[in-house]
Write an enzyme that holds these catalytic residues in place. Structure first.
Site, mmCIF file in Angstrom:
data_model
loop_
_atom_site.group_PDB
_atom_site.id
_atom_site.type_symbol
_atom_site.label_atom_id
_atom_site.label_comp_id
_atom_site.label_asym_id
_atom_site.label_seq_id
_atom_site.Cartn_x
_atom_site.Cartn_y
_atom_site.Cartn_z
ATOM 1 C CB CYS A 454 1.570 -1.455 -0.360
ATOM 2 S SG CYS A 454 -0.137 -1.878 -0.785
ATOM 3 C CG HIS A 827 0.502 -0.806 -4.845
ATOM 4 N ND1 HIS A 827 1.125 -1.613 -3.918
ATOM 5 C CD2 HIS A 827 1.454 0.069 -5.276
ATOM 6 C CE1 HIS A 827 2.391 -1.249 -3.802
ATOM 7 N NE2 HIS A 827 2.614 -0.233 -4.613
#
Length: 996
Positions: A454, A827
């Site tokens: 990510c 994330h």
């Protein structure tokens, strides 16, 4: 005597009178009498019991039978013979069309009086055959319960040997056809009692004959896995599973999941129907069997089945949390389904619309069960927040609903996620991610997460949304001999033209992978961005130029043109320059050094540092719906006062102790002359760039981007161990160092240094301070005298002779957010929008600049949220508030685009010339063919997947009414009429919401 009894029973006398006469007849029956009279009385009592039209008549028949069975056993045994019983069981009793429903009750009543008779074995043998035949005829739940009651009281009548196994299998098939027609609570309770009796008989048989268990379960699986049944089997089958010993569970599940004869469709049908069993109110251990089968399927990597079943059933399971009677089992199944579904956010997101309503309902219920379930549900939700961060717009209502509930610590969350995952090898689920049917409604394309990638996805999307950079990359010529830039061009082209909802950046990842990164581990997106830009810059710098030369400007000198064309694309788009100056505080000698940068790394000021005294960088917190017009004097110029961080020392007492808005040098004794510039106002009647006001203050414990830039540009005192070696003094001296921006990049990248090394834990910790982000940012850029004269000579904005600063305005275009508390975990996702010039590229008329179009600036430009495969519409409000709602979600890397006051900058003129190509960048032939082929391949894949999923979905048991549970609860909240729970109409805890 039989005639007397019949006359009394059929008379119109009151029941109390009849009862007295009947009692006299019964007392007389206890005396010895001839065989013929006994037969007559037994025939009459049989008739009353089996065909009596009132309960009173049947009770009299029963009482007489019991008296004759007890006091006249020989006559009773002669009457209650095998032939008579066979006739009752096969032909029934009574007139055609009105056969008695009490035959089995009658037989059960009579059996107790012949148990010791010589004919007992013959009767038992007959019943063993007849009950098997009866069960094969699929009797109603009521009749099946009577058979079970008979066999439980007289186990000698239970079929034996092979017939016993067949009996168990047929009994299970009977249960599979049970349906509760009525919705009345009494009828439902009666139905549940009937099912319990039947399943209790199975338990009785299994206890004495364990060899019948596995064949019975095989029959059960055959029923629930059948794809040919027009009507789904009854959820009453759940009552069968509860009696299977748990010690057999592992072997049963292992045999099922490793049986090659069971197709995926059959397995999907079976597990789907088992999940429906959570609505069965009296089942025990049903949740354990469901979870065990789900785990068994994960063990043999049947992920496609797990995905389809979870997505189709999870909402129904969730709805059952409304009902206390099934809540515990439903919550267990829900927990496993969610915690194991870790490859995608789809399952969790299906529940998001329902969570606030359920939480409100459980709070309203205010029971121990509801309180416990709320705490477990909140823990589950926070696990999902942790696993699938980056959806602040979707999560905000859910977070609001559970904000008062306990929050689990990160270790607990990681433990739950770790122990429930389908597999520890994430690459095993790569082919199942994402399960997207079509492109996002935004028209944008997502990037597939290849295993903690990510950090790359968010950077790629931010670079892609930098439209000037994107168009320059897409317009590069074929055969440019720059492999990494070529791969980026292909990736951008697919993001622009692909029909897929998300594409895999695997090829670009392998080409741009920093060699020190650990595969599969989370990385620092800022570190990746620096490495990527440096690689692209160095690749082109070695002579492998990959773009068309921009149009020569007649307003630019050959030296400036040569300097510009010698820049790489990275330098043109992201390159800026900074002057670092160090002044010796003894001799006041100043040394300077200019260096290039592609991003500014902004540290956080110490907690005791008052960052609000400096306002050199002016943010614009809000802009109304107005056009940005360049002021007549857009570039404000001033002198260069020296800024002092601490109180003046004795040796430089003349230096002023004030903060000023421009960051530069001031000779001792010279007065400060601050820039007359502050925030862009929101008054549409005033010029938005020349109207200034007081800067909005953030909360005491909050920071803003201008605060961090001021801190970055403010002087640093070099003392003690950090003393500066002054060449003029030829010794170490106290000094002050200051940085000044001398060339603003077209795209300004700001990295907020949130990660610092903690020597106590030997780990990098994260600074979670909320930093307010202005949508418009103004930076002071130092202008050299010769550049000022050059600008003035050609009539450009903001130029006056002499050294000074010019304010450059930047528009926010991307924000990369890090969710988590460590750089090694968490994330990344990003907010982005496309910023373009709003000013015309022609000369103003009558000295008054005109807006380029009716497009309104800043808040009118659409924001998007890029989170791996998911792309959604967003807003600047979401960008601003994300950390307020989710403290671990903090802005990390910011992209700003320079806003030209007029076409004074060569780069903007060149970009304006190239803007004709921006709408449809011309891609070379090979690239266009590759995209076309992939789009055709995607359509073919879609058609194939649609056919496969149609087979899968058609195999799933239908449960169309699951949403009514939540809808009913919603209605209950506002209902005050006769259907409310208080009125007895059946609220969220009633049986009505359960599907049998």
């Amino acid at each position: 005597m039989d005639k007397i009894l019949e006359a009394v029973v059929m008379s119109s006398y009151p029941n109390n009178v009849k009862q007295g006469l009947v009692r006299r007849v019964i007392e007389a029956a206890k005396q010895p009498m001839d065989s013929e009279q006994c037969w007559s009385m037994l025939e009459l009592s049989t008739k009353l019991y089996l065909t009596g039209d009132t309960k009173y008549k049947r009770e009299i028949g029963k009482e007489v039978l019991e008296v004759y069975g007890h006091y006249h056993p020989e006559e009773f045994e002669e009457f209650f013979n095998v032939r008579f019983l066979l006739s009752l069981l096969q032909e029934g009793y009574g007139p055609l069309g009105k056969r008695s429903h009490y035959v089995l009750d009658y037989i059960q009543l009579g059996l107790q009086f012949v148990l010791e008779s010589p004919s007992a074995n013959s009767i038992f043998s007959l019943l063993r055959i007849e009950v098997l035949r009866k069960v094969c005829e699929r009797p109603s739940p009521k009749q099946c319960a009577k058979i079970s009651k008979l066999l439980m009281q007289h186990p000698q009548c239970i079929p034996t040997g092979k017939h016993q196994l067949l009996f168990c299998q047929q009994l299970i098939r009977c249960i599979g056809q049970f349906q509760c027609i009525s919705e009345g609570e009494e009828e439902i309770m009666e139905f549940l009692e009937q099912v319990n009796k039947v399943s209790g008989l199975l338990q009785r048989i299994w206890r004495t004959q364990t060899s019948a268990i596995l064949p019975s379960l095989k029959e059960l699986f055959t029923i629930i896995s059948s794809t040919e049944e027009q009507e789904a089997p009854s959820n009453a089958l759940a009552s069968v599973v509860q009696f299977v010993p748990l010690e057999l569970m592992d072997g049963v599940i292992r045999n099922l999941t490793n049986d090659d004869s069971i197709t995926d469709v059959q397995m999907m049908m079976a597990i789907g129907r088992m999940i429906d069993w959570v609505s069965w109110p009296l089942g025990k251990n049903i949740d354990k069997w469901i979870i065990a089968l789900l785990k068994g399927l994960a063990a043999v990597k049947k992920f496609s089945i797990l995905i389809e079943v979870t997505l189709s059933k999870i909402e129904k399971v969730f709805s059952k949390l409304l009902y206390p009677i099934v809540r515990e089992g439903a919550l267990s199944v829900l927990q496993y389904m969610l915690l194991s579904f870790q490859h995608s956010h789809e399952a969790f997101h299906l529940l998001l619309p329902h969570i606030p309503r359920l939480v409100a309902s459980l709070k309203k219920e205010d029971s121990n069960s509801a309180t416990s379930s709320l705490e477990q549900l909140a823990e589950l939700i926070h696990c999902m927040f942790f696993r699938f961060s980056g959806f602040p717009d979707l999560y905000e209502p859910v977070l609001e609903a559970v904000k008062a509930l306990p929050i689990p610590n990160e270790d607990r969350v990681k433990h739950l996620l770790g122990q429930n995952a389908w597999t520890s090898q994430k690459n095993e689920l790569a082919c199942f991610y994402p399960r997207l049917a079509s492109k996002s409604e935004t028209g944008k394309i997502g990037l597939i997460n290849l295993g903690n990638t990510c950090y790359m996805n968010s950077i790629i999307q931010s670079l892609f949304m930098a439209s000037d950079f994107r168009h320059s990359v897409l317009n590069l010529t074929e055969g440019n001999s720059q492999p990494l830039m070529t791969k980026l061009q292909w990736l951008f082209a697919f993001l622009e033209h692909s029909q897929r909802p998300a594409i895999s950046p695997e090829s670009f990842l392998s080409a741009s992978w920093p060699p020190w990164f650990t595969p599969g581990a989370q990385q620092d997106c800022s570190e990746y961005l620096k490495y990527l830009l440096d690689r692209l810059h160095e690749e082109e710098k070695t002579g492998k130029r990959i773009y068309q030369k921009l149009k020569e400007s007649s307003l630019t000198s050959q030296a400036v043109e040569h300097h510009y064309l010698n820049k790489t694309l990275i330098e043109k788009m992201f390159g800026g320059k900074m002057m670092t100056k160090i002044r010796c505080l003894k001799c006041l000698n100043v040394s300077s050094r200019e260096e290039a940068f592609t991003d500014l790394s902004l540290a956080f000021p110490p907690s005791d540092r008052n960052v609000y005294e400096s306002t050199s960088v002016q943010p614009v917190e809000e802009i109304g719906p107005q056009f940005i017009e360049p002021p007549e004097n857009a570039g404000q110029l001033t002198g260069s006062p020296w800024i002092q961080r601490k109180a003046p020392m004795a040796s430089d007492h003349a230096a002023p102790s004030v903060w000023v808005e421009t960051l530069g040098f001031q000779e001792p004794g010279e007065a400060a002359n601050p820039i007359n510039g502050n925030d862009v106002g929101v008054d549409a009647a005033k010029d938005p760039l020349s109207t200034f006001g007081e800067q909005e203050r953030t909360p005491k414990d909050s920071r803003s981007v201008p605060d961090l830039i001021n801190y970055f540009l403010s002087p640093e005192r070099l003392t003690a161990e950090n003393k500066y070696h002054c060449e003029k003094c030829a010794s170490l001296q106290d000094a002050e160092k200051v940085a000044e921006l001398t060339e603003g990049p077209h795209y300004l990248i700001l990295t907020l240094l949130r990660f610092s090394f903690d020597p106590r834990t030997m780990k990098r910790k994260k600074i979670l301070d909320n930093v307010s982000i202005p949508v418009v940012l103004k930076l002071p850029i130092l202008v050299a005298p010769e550049e000022t004269e050059e600008v003035c000579r050609h009539g450009k904005d903001g130029a006056v002779p002499g050294s000074g600063f010019m304010t450059v305005v930047y528009d926010l275009c991307s924000v990369v957010v890090h969710s988590g508390i460590s750089s090694e975990s968490g994330h990344y996702y990003c907010y982005s929008r496309e910023c373009t010039d709003t000013l015309p590229h022609g000369q103003p008329q009558d000295g008054v600049p005109k807006p380029a179009s009716d497009k309104q600036l800043d808040f009118e430009i659409q924001w998007y949220l890029f989170n791996d495969t998911r792309v959604s519409f967003s807003s600047f409000e979401s960008v601003s508030n994300v950390t307020s709602f989710f403290p671990k979600d903090t802005a990390y890397v910011l992209f700003y685009r320079q806003r030209p006051a007029r076409q004074s900058c060569l780069l903007h003129e060149a970009l304006a010339e190239a803007s004709r190509l921006h709408a449809e960048p011309s891609l070379h032939k090979d690239l266009m063919e590759a995209i076309s082929k992939d789009n055709i391949l995607f359509l073919q894949e879609q058609e194939k997947e649609a056919r496969n999923r149609a087979a899968y979905i058609s195999a799933l048991p239908k449960s169309p009414l699951w949403w009514r549970d939540l809808d009913r609860d919603k209605d209950d909240d506002s209902s005050s009429g006769g259907c409310s729970p208080a009125a007895g109409g059946g609220g969220s805890g009633s049986f009505h919401g359960l599907v049998f």
